[in-house]
Design a protein around this motif. Structure first.
Motif, mmCIF file in Angstrom:
data_model
loop_
_atom_site.group_PDB
_atom_site.id
_atom_site.type_symbol
_atom_site.label_atom_id
_atom_site.label_comp_id
_atom_site.label_asym_id
_atom_site.label_seq_id
_atom_site.Cartn_x
_atom_site.Cartn_y
_atom_site.Cartn_z
ATOM 1 N N GLY A 211 -5.747 0.912 -1.349
ATOM 2 C CA GLY A 211 -5.928 -0.343 -2.048
ATOM 3 C C GLY A 211 -6.788 -1.295 -1.232
ATOM 4 N N GLN A 212 -6.996 -2.484 -1.781
ATOM 5 C CA GLN A 212 -7.865 -3.464 -1.122
ATOM 6 C C GLN A 212 -7.117 -4.311 -0.104
ATOM 7 O OE1 GLN A 212 -6.380 -3.984 -3.959
ATOM 8 N NE2 GLN A 212 -5.554 -6.058 -3.728
ATOM 9 N N GLY A 213 -5.803 -4.266 -0.134
ATOM 10 C CA GLY A 213 -4.992 -4.989 0.833
ATOM 11 C C GLY A 213 -4.517 -6.334 0.323
ATOM 12 N N ALA B 265 -1.533 3.308 0.184
ATOM 13 C CA ALA B 265 -2.458 4.431 0.155
ATOM 14 C C ALA B 265 -1.761 5.659 -0.409
ATOM 15 C CB ALA B 265 -2.986 4.710 1.558
ATOM 16 N N ARG B 266 -2.555 6.524 -1.007
ATOM 17 C CA ARG B 266 -2.041 7.757 -1.581
ATOM 18 C C ARG B 266 -2.201 8.893 -0.570
ATOM 19 N NH1 ARG B 266 -4.736 10.868 -6.682
ATOM 20 N NH2 ARG B 266 -5.991 11.759 -4.992
ATOM 21 N N MET B 267 -1.085 9.575 -0.288
ATOM 22 C CA MET B 267 -1.150 10.713 0.624
ATOM 23 C C MET B 267 -1.798 11.896 -0.072
ATOM 24 S SD MET B 267 1.951 12.659 2.641
ATOM 25 C CE MET B 267 2.376 11.310 3.721
ATOM 26 N N ARG B 268 -2.596 12.645 0.655
ATOM 27 C CA ARG B 268 -3.215 13.854 0.109
ATOM 28 C C ARG B 268 -2.132 14.797 -0.401
ATOM 29 N NH1 ARG B 268 -8.515 13.619 1.755
ATOM 30 N NH2 ARG B 268 -8.865 12.252 3.562
ATOM 31 N N GLN C 258 -6.936 4.170 -8.695
ATOM 32 C CA GLN C 258 -6.885 2.794 -8.191
ATOM 33 C C GLN C 258 -5.493 2.480 -7.665
ATOM 34 O OE1 GLN C 258 -8.394 0.094 -11.318
ATOM 35 N NE2 GLN C 258 -10.025 -0.393 -9.875
ATOM 36 N N LEU C 259 -5.461 1.747 -6.575
ATOM 37 C CA LEU C 259 -4.232 1.201 -6.011
ATOM 38 C C LEU C 259 -4.472 -0.287 -5.794
ATOM 39 C CD1 LEU C 259 -3.638 4.005 -3.374
ATOM 40 C CD2 LEU C 259 -2.272 3.653 -5.421
ATOM 41 N N VAL C 260 -3.581 -1.101 -6.334
ATOM 42 C CA VAL C 260 -3.752 -2.551 -6.241
ATOM 43 C C VAL C 260 -2.483 -3.175 -5.677
ATOM 44 C CG1 VAL C 260 -4.241 -4.677 -7.478
ATOM 45 C CG2 VAL C 260 -5.343 -2.544 -8.196
ATOM 46 N N GLU C 261 -2.620 -3.786 -4.499
ATOM 47 C CA GLU C 261 -1.485 -4.442 -3.862
ATOM 48 C C GLU C 261 -1.367 -5.894 -4.332
ATOM 49 O OE1 GLU C 261 -3.522 -1.878 -0.612
ATOM 50 O OE2 GLU C 261 -4.104 -3.249 -2.208
ATOM 51 N N SER C 262 -0.154 -6.383 -4.333
ATOM 52 C CA SER C 262 0.107 -7.789 -4.635
ATOM 53 C C SER C 262 1.404 -8.210 -3.956
ATOM 54 C CB SER C 262 0.195 -8.023 -6.148
ATOM 55 O OG SER C 262 1.263 -7.284 -6.703
ATOM 56 N N GLY C 263 1.633 -9.519 -3.930
ATOM 57 C CA GLY C 263 2.887 -10.029 -3.392
ATOM 58 C C GLY C 263 2.801 -10.628 -2.006
ATOM 59 N N GLY C 264 1.631 -10.561 -1.388
ATOM 60 C CA GLY C 264 1.492 -11.163 -0.070
ATOM 61 C C GLY C 264 1.497 -12.680 -0.143
ATOM 62 N N GLY C 265 1.526 -13.307 1.028
ATOM 63 C CA GLY C 265 1.514 -14.758 1.071
ATOM 64 C C GLY C 265 1.941 -15.270 2.419
ATOM 65 N N LEU C 266 2.194 -16.573 2.453
ATOM 66 C CA LEU C 266 2.645 -17.236 3.672
ATOM 67 C C LEU C 266 4.166 -17.417 3.597
ATOM 68 C CD1 LEU C 266 2.147 -18.884 6.279
ATOM 69 C CD2 LEU C 266 1.769 -20.887 4.806
ATOM 70 N N VAL C 267 4.843 -17.019 4.666
ATOM 71 C CA VAL C 267 6.305 -17.121 4.694
ATOM 72 C C VAL C 267 6.731 -17.539 6.095
ATOM 73 C CG1 VAL C 267 6.604 -14.668 5.237
ATOM 74 C CG2 VAL C 267 8.450 -15.920 4.089
ATOM 75 N N GLN C 268 7.831 -18.248 6.183
ATOM 76 C CA GLN C 268 8.352 -18.658 7.486
ATOM 77 C C GLN C 268 9.070 -17.501 8.169
ATOM 78 O OE1 GLN C 268 10.825 -22.126 6.861
ATOM 79 N NE2 GLN C 268 9.045 -23.488 6.847
#
Length: 126
Positions: free
Chosen positions: A117-119, A97-100, A3-13
């Motif tokens: 991951g799911q993005g 993503a995980r490289m082969r 599993q790969l789980v991304e976090s930290g995205g959002g709206l920024v100026q």
């Protein structure tokens, strides 16, 4: 399972910063190179950056060079993407993503990665 789980995205100026995290589980992170990709609406997924198993080797797309920094903490099973001086054209869903196994860090190619991951959405707007 992997599993790969991304976090930290959002709206920024424009001109702002965000730090994305990619939490890995189900495999030994230190054995694998990891990449970041992004996909904007109506566009193909593109490689942004990647980092070698040890963290010694990195790659950046020209569009983010000097603004983004990739890093990893294998003890925490996490890879980061620090994004500074963000521009509206950085708006996209960002994926890790995980490289082969056995491939080398270089220009990211989608076919070279086996788990994704799911993005996380990053929106740069005033």
């Amino acid at each position: 399972q992997v599993q790969l789980v991304e976090s930290g995205g959002g709206l920024v100026q424009p001109g702002g910063s965000l730090r994305l995290s990619c939490a890995a589980s189900g495999f030994t992170l230190s054995y694998y190179n990891i990449g970041w990709f992004r996909q904007a609406p109506g566009k193909e997924r593109e490689g942004v950056s990647c980092i070698s198993r040890s963290g010694q080797g990195t790659y950046y797309a020209d569009s983010v060079k000097g603004r983004f920094t990739i890093s990893r903490d294998n003890a925490k099973n996490t890879v980061y993407l620090q994004m500074n001086s963000l521009k509206p054209e950085d708006t996209a869903v960002y994926y890790c993503a995980r490289m082969r196994w056995g491939l080398r860090v270089g220009v990211p190619s989608i076919a070279d990665y086996d788990y994704w991951g799911q993005g996380t959405q990053v929106t740069v707007s005033s």
